[in-house]
Scaffold this active site. Structure first.
Site, PDB file in Angstrom:
ATOM      1  N   THR A  37      37.737  24.574  41.236  1.00 62.84           N
ATOM      2  CA  THR A  37      38.313  23.478  41.725  1.00 62.84           C
ATOM      3  C   THR A  37      37.690  23.129  42.972  1.00 62.84           C
ATOM      4  O   THR A  37      37.959  21.831  43.404  1.00 62.84           O
ATOM      5  CB  THR A  37      39.776  23.545  42.063  1.00 62.84           C
ATOM      6  OG1 THR A  37      40.034  24.958  42.500  1.00 62.84           O
ATOM      7  CG2 THR A  37      40.724  23.729  40.663  1.00 62.84           C
ATOM      8  N   ASP A 176      35.752  31.136  50.418  1.00 64.82           N
ATOM      9  CA  ASP A 176      35.817  32.551  50.914  1.00 64.82           C
ATOM     10  C   ASP A 176      35.856  32.580  52.575  1.00 64.82           C
ATOM     11  O   ASP A 176      36.624  33.631  52.787  1.00 64.82           O
ATOM     12  CB  ASP A 176      34.484  33.063  50.632  1.00 64.82           C
ATOM     13  CG  ASP A 176      34.329  32.807  48.832  1.00 64.82           C
ATOM     14  OD1 ASP A 176      35.269  32.433  48.281  1.00 64.82           O
ATOM     15  OD2 ASP A 176      33.113  33.148  48.501  1.00 64.82           O
TER      16      ASP A 176
HETATM   17 MG    MG Z   1      29.813  35.685  48.068  1.00 67.87          MG
END
Ligand code: MG
Ligand code: ADP
Length: 386
Positions: A37, A176
């Site tokens: 997404t 992340d």
């Molecule tokens: Mg990575």
């Protein structure tokens, strides 16, 4: 965790011959829900985990930047005055790339003092837990402080992404780094990938007696690069057919029309993204209104959507998910980009041992590679440790 601080400090001393002036760390992450997404400007719900990358640092009197890591004997160095995105390569492109990326946000590489940095980590590399964001975020936080840049965590996330995109050369989103920098204990980071607004959402796993089990299949399929590119292309085709900038602009109410105007494969790719965005919103609402024991069906539905509509699962992931579901998990799904990697299973603490045995046995019966199975807790984001 204090072990990591000790190891990084000792590693620093043996690599550079003196003590570091400070120690910073940043965690890896796992995505609870919201897969494929991010590049559709949608929603994701990752959390920082209790596996961290530790960066010990001391400034230098000259303009040299040196990095060493417990992962490798290779010590890399570059003069800050000649640091560019193209001048770095290999593992050191992550930490050196962060120093370079900071120059777009106020660092003056022509006058900044150099530094020695030693990295130690217990984030597994390449297991889908983002060791890359952990190294970027730990170094970004450390350099931001010693260079007195005063950047926000949201900005440091962009710095890590810029390093990864332009210095390392990996076309990744900002999920992340956001999780690694904004994470909180027993909480997830609800990120809107269009506005980049981030909100901390309490998970309540601990109070509910739940553990998040990672089942790393140790499978890495060659299809991942081509498969990723073709999924992105399908999403762009779907958005173009609706004349919208991204699939974020569609909702489940648009799916009837999508089925009429798109070919079957593109339709199913679009349906995954649109329903997955809705599942992230539903998960956040459910966590807030009913608590974590109520989100199992959403995790299960996410897996089915990735398996059947987005077609990015593999037999090992399906077996991990089905075995977990049949052995006590209240919800399970593959996590990450697909074509291998890990599954997650939200599991009552008292059933984790039995679930682990069941998955190991099921893999052995099919003669699949031995999976790595471990529990992660939602942990605090990047911080200064010493
Ligand atoms: Mg990575
Ligand atoms: P993931 O983020 O899923 O773990 P990536 O391929 O995105 O996998 O990033 C892994 C790479 O990041 C490694 O191959 C290495 O180059 C670099 N890296 C991560 N952690 C460390 C570390 N502690 N020391 C040195 N390099 C690291």
């Amino acid at each position: 965790m204090s072990d990591g601080i000790e190891r990084a400090t000792e590693g620093f001393v043996s690599a550079f011959g003196s003590a570091p002036e400070g120690v910073w760390s940043a965690p890896g992450r796992v995505n609870l829900i919201g897969e494929h997404t991010d590049y559709n400007e949608g929603f994701v719900l990752p959390f920082a985990i209790d596996r961290r990358t530790v960066a010990a640092l001391a400034q230098r009197d000259d303009s040299l930047l040196r990095v060493a890591s417990s992962f490798t004997d290779e010590v890399a160095e570059i003069d800050l005055r000649s640091l560019t995105a193209d001048a770095v390569s290999g593992w050191s492109a992550y930490p050196l790339g962060v120093a370079w990326a900071l120059s777009a946000y106020g660092a003056d590489l022509a006058s900044a003092p150099g530094a020695d940095i030693y990295i130690d980590s217990d984030v597994p590399v390449g297991a889908g837990l983002s060791s890359s964001a952990a190294i970027e975020s730990s170094v970004a936080l450390a350099l931001d402080e010693v260079w007195e840049l005063g950047l926000s965590r949201e900005t440091l996330a962009k710095v890590g992404q810029k390093a990864e995109n332009e210095a390392v050369g990996a076309p990744t989103g900002i999920m992340d780094q956001s999780a690694s920098l904004l994470g909180r204990e027993d909480a997830a980071v609800f990120l809107d990938c269009r506005s980049l607004d981030a909100e901390v959402v309490p998970l309540g796993f601990r109070e509910a007696g739940l553990e998040l089990v990672i089942i790393d299949t140790n499978v890495k399929h060659e299809h991942s690069t081509g498969g990723y590119a073709s999924r992105r292309a399908s999403c762009e085709r779907g958005a173009a057919a609706f004349e919208v900038p991204s699939l974020r602009y569609l909702s489940v109410d648009d799916l009837d029309r999508a089925q009429q105007i798109l070919d079957d494969e593109t339709f199913r790719r679009v349906r995954h993204v649109v329903t997955e965005n809705q599942r992230v919103l539903d998960t956040v609402r459910t966590l807030r209104e009913q608590g974590p024991r109520a989100i199992g069906a959403l995790l299960d539905a996410s897996h089915v959507s990735m398996r059947d509509d987005f077609e990015i699962s593999v037999p090992e992931l399906d077996l991990a998910v089905e075995t977990a579901q049949a052995n006590g998990a209240i919800g399970a799904r593959m996590t990450g980009g697909g074509f291998g990697g890990a599954a997650i299973a939200l599991t009552p603490a008292e059933l984790v041992a039995d679930l682990t045995t069941a998955v190991v046995d099921a893999f052995a019966a099919k003669e699949y590679a031995v999976p790595a199975i471990f529990v992660v807790n939602a942990a605090e984001g990047a911080r200064r440790d010493r």
